[in-house]
Scaffold this motif. Sequence first.
Motif, PDB file in Angstrom:
ATOM      1  N   GLY A  99       0.825  -1.197   0.000  1.00  0.00           N
ATOM      2  CA  GLY A  99       0.000   0.000   0.000  1.00  0.00           C
ATOM      3  C   GLY A  99       0.856   1.242   0.000  1.00  0.00           C
ATOM      4  N   ALA A 100       0.326   2.327   0.563  1.00  0.00           N
ATOM      5  CA  ALA A 100       1.038   3.594   0.566  1.00  0.00           C
ATOM      6  C   ALA A 100       2.345   3.520   1.356  1.00  0.00           C
ATOM      7  CB  ALA A 100       0.138   4.691   1.140  1.00  0.00           C
ATOM      8  N   LEU A 101       2.318   2.861   2.520  1.00  0.00           N
ATOM      9  CA  LEU A 101       3.533   2.793   3.333  1.00  0.00           C
ATOM     10  C   LEU A 101       4.649   2.067   2.603  1.00  0.00           C
ATOM     11  CD1 LEU A 101       1.923   2.014   6.813  1.00  0.00           C
ATOM     12  CD2 LEU A 101       2.931   4.184   6.074  1.00  0.00           C
ATOM     13  N   LYS A 102       4.313   0.972   1.935  1.00  0.00           N
ATOM     14  CA  LYS A 102       5.350   0.240   1.214  1.00  0.00           C
ATOM     15  C   LYS A 102       5.819   1.015  -0.021  1.00  0.00           C
ATOM     16  CE  LYS A 102       6.827  -4.155  -0.620  1.00  0.00           C
ATOM     17  NZ  LYS A 102       7.364  -3.576  -1.876  1.00  0.00           N
ATOM     18  N   ASN A 103       4.892   1.648  -0.712  1.00  0.00           N
ATOM     19  CA  ASN A 103       5.254   2.455  -1.872  1.00  0.00           C
ATOM     20  C   ASN A 103       6.272   3.525  -1.498  1.00  0.00           C
ATOM     21  OD1 ASN A 103       5.198   3.657  -4.455  1.00  0.00           O
ATOM     22  ND2 ASN A 103       3.395   4.878  -3.966  1.00  0.00           N
ATOM     23  N   ILE A 104       6.072   4.119  -0.322  1.00  0.00           N
ATOM     24  CA  ILE A 104       6.982   5.181   0.119  1.00  0.00           C
ATOM     25  C   ILE A 104       8.239   4.597   0.769  1.00  0.00           C
ATOM     26  CG2 ILE A 104       7.235   7.196   1.614  1.00  0.00           C
ATOM     27  CD1 ILE A 104       4.071   7.307   1.500  1.00  0.00           C
ATOM     28  N   GLY A 105       8.046   3.743   1.769  1.00  0.00           N
ATOM     29  CA  GLY A 105       9.184   3.259   2.553  1.00  0.00           C
ATOM     30  C   GLY A 105      10.156   2.425   1.748  1.00  0.00           C
ATOM     31  N   MET A 106       9.676   1.340   1.171  1.00  0.00           N
ATOM     32  CA  MET A 106      10.554   0.506   0.356  1.00  0.00           C
ATOM     33  C   MET A 106      10.910   1.184  -0.950  1.00  0.00           C
ATOM     34  SD  MET A 106      12.290  -2.266   0.071  1.00  0.00           S
ATOM     35  CE  MET A 106      11.670  -3.301   1.384  1.00  0.00           C
ATOM     36  N   GLY A 107       9.901   1.812  -1.577  1.00  0.00           N
ATOM     37  CA  GLY A 107      10.113   2.376  -2.907  1.00  0.00           C
ATOM     38  C   GLY A 107      11.088   3.524  -2.946  1.00  0.00           C
ATOM     39  N   CYS A 108      11.207   4.286  -1.856  1.00  0.00           N
ATOM     40  CA  CYS A 108      12.116   5.439  -1.851  1.00  0.00           C
ATOM     41  C   CYS A 108      13.507   5.089  -1.345  1.00  0.00           C
ATOM     42  CB  CYS A 108      11.527   6.566  -1.006  1.00  0.00           C
ATOM     43  SG  CYS A 108      10.073   7.329  -1.741  1.00  0.00           S
ATOM     44  N   GLY A 109      13.693   3.859  -0.877  1.00  0.00           N
ATOM     45  CA  GLY A 109      15.019   3.437  -0.445  1.00  0.00           C
ATOM     46  C   GLY A 109      15.964   3.286  -1.632  1.00  0.00           C
ATOM     47  N   SER A 110      17.196   3.724  -1.453  1.00  0.00           N
ATOM     48  CA  SER A 110      18.221   3.474  -2.469  1.00  0.00           C
ATOM     49  C   SER A 110      18.508   1.973  -2.500  1.00  0.00           C
ATOM     50  CB  SER A 110      19.491   4.243  -2.116  1.00  0.00           C
ATOM     51  OG  SER A 110      20.048   3.726  -0.906  1.00  0.00           O
ATOM     52  N   ARG A 111      19.405   1.550  -3.370  1.00  0.00           N
ATOM     53  CA  ARG A 111      19.744   0.124  -3.395  1.00  0.00           C
ATOM     54  C   ARG A 111      20.271  -0.329  -2.031  1.00  0.00           C
ATOM     55  NH1 ARG A 111      22.079  -1.112  -8.405  1.00  0.00           N
ATOM     56  NH2 ARG A 111      20.044  -1.932  -8.898  1.00  0.00           N
ATOM     57  N   ALA A 112      21.146   0.467  -1.431  1.00  0.00           N
ATOM     58  CA  ALA A 112      21.654   0.114  -0.098  1.00  0.00           C
ATOM     59  C   ALA A 112      20.528   0.141   0.927  1.00  0.00           C
ATOM     60  CB  ALA A 112      22.773   1.074   0.313  1.00  0.00           C
ATOM     61  N   GLY A 113      19.596   1.073   0.774  1.00  0.00           N
ATOM     62  CA  GLY A 113      18.459   1.136   1.688  1.00  0.00           C
ATOM     63  C   GLY A 113      17.569  -0.087   1.569  1.00  0.00           C
ATOM     64  N   LYS A 114      17.320  -0.521   0.348  1.00  0.00           N
ATOM     65  CA  LYS A 114      16.512  -1.729   0.144  1.00  0.00           C
ATOM     66  C   LYS A 114      17.208  -2.955   0.729  1.00  0.00           C
ATOM     67  CE  LYS A 114      13.804  -0.344  -3.913  1.00  0.00           C
ATOM     68  NZ  LYS A 114      14.135   1.079  -3.977  1.00  0.00           N
ATOM     69  N   MET A 115      18.526  -3.024   0.556  1.00  0.00           N
ATOM     70  CA  MET A 115      19.265  -4.141   1.147  1.00  0.00           C
ATOM     71  C   MET A 115      19.146  -4.115   2.666  1.00  0.00           C
ATOM     72  SD  MET A 115      22.689  -4.439  -1.247  1.00  0.00           S
ATOM     73  CE  MET A 115      23.309  -5.841  -0.341  1.00  0.00           C
ATOM     74  N   GLU A 116      19.201  -2.917   3.253  1.00  0.00           N
ATOM     75  CA  GLU A 116      19.077  -2.808   4.709  1.00  0.00           C
ATOM     76  C   GLU A 116      17.700  -3.272   5.180  1.00  0.00           C
ATOM     77  OE1 GLU A 116      20.207   0.429   8.080  1.00  0.00           O
ATOM     78  OE2 GLU A 116      19.087   1.218   6.363  1.00  0.00           O
TER      79      GLU A 116
END
Length: 371
Positions: A166-183
């Motif tokens: 939903g919105a939280l995942k679209n923002i939280g995961m979606g706005c993470g850089s590659r290193a952020g997504k890995m974290e």
Amino acid sequence: MEKSKVYFTNLLATPNMNLLQKLEKLVKKAGIEEIDFKGKFTAIKIHFGEPGNLAFLRPNYSKVIADVIKNMGGKVFLTDCNTLYVGRRKDALEHLDAAYENGYNPFTTGCQIIIGDGLKGTDEAYVPVPGGECVKEAKIGRAVMDADIIISLTHFKGHELTGFGGALKNIGMGCGSRAGKMEMHSDGKPRVTSETCVGCGACVKMCAHSAIRLENKKAKIDHSKCVGCGRCIGACHFNAISPAWDESNDVLNKKIAEYTLAVLHDRPHFHISLVIDVSPYCDCHAENDVPIIPDIGMFASFDPVALDVACADMANQAPMMPNSYLAEKFKKQKNNSDHFATIHPETNWMVCIDHAEKLGIGRKAYELIEI
């Protein structure tokens, strides 16, 4: 405590009011015009869809929102960040090609497209997370953090690691850089059930980190290389790969909430979700499935937490679609109250919601206002 307002409109249309006009009316009724856009850089966070997937939002919807913002003097752009996994959106050039292929370009959307974390997913800003339990400093795509205002335009659908997107995942995961997504993904390590694995190699092909190999015609995952992105789960057609039965998905959900806080903190923000073509998996897949429920409608709110809960509530009240993944899973799981727990029983989407409320991002309690 006052309930958050969530505005809703169904998908019934007339010759005098089509769906795009209804979307414009919805966001204006929900208060988007209360934001001062004049001269402000405004990021519309959206998922452009992995080519091959046909469930992603059509670009027509984003043009409605972009035009509303431009008419109020905003300097608007569409954005998303690069992915972890093998696919067509792992660097900015391929990502833009994928977006154009799926119909997103300045002519169809009325605004430019900027990949938030740059050419290779390394253009990031380090952003403090106030009160973060799992993350103290989030790694967010720099273009996202350079924006003055954040608008999320979300396709609400299922997700194999978070229950739904939903919105939280679209923002939280979606706005993470590659290193952020890995974290965010680092605590989730999928496992292979060897009795079910047929050794087709689909998971090997999809792994961007060379963490999976075939050994004696069975898939094996090297957890020292695995970043826990979960792509292999969706790639397996035999349900042979699943997340670990531990707290990893809960940790992932908490990290998504904390990354969302990093993106939204101290900036104006507004959120729109469309509950249509609700496939069981994310639009990151290069395929989509039969929708698990009938199309519901369009939602908007200043509160992304209340928005996600409202979308989930209405989705769970909807009947399951015959011949869908939900209908097949229901024969075994039979969770009558939560469609997303039925299709992904190893997930608990409420963890993200509860943590986001605890962090002060929004409230679960909402008032649904239909227009």
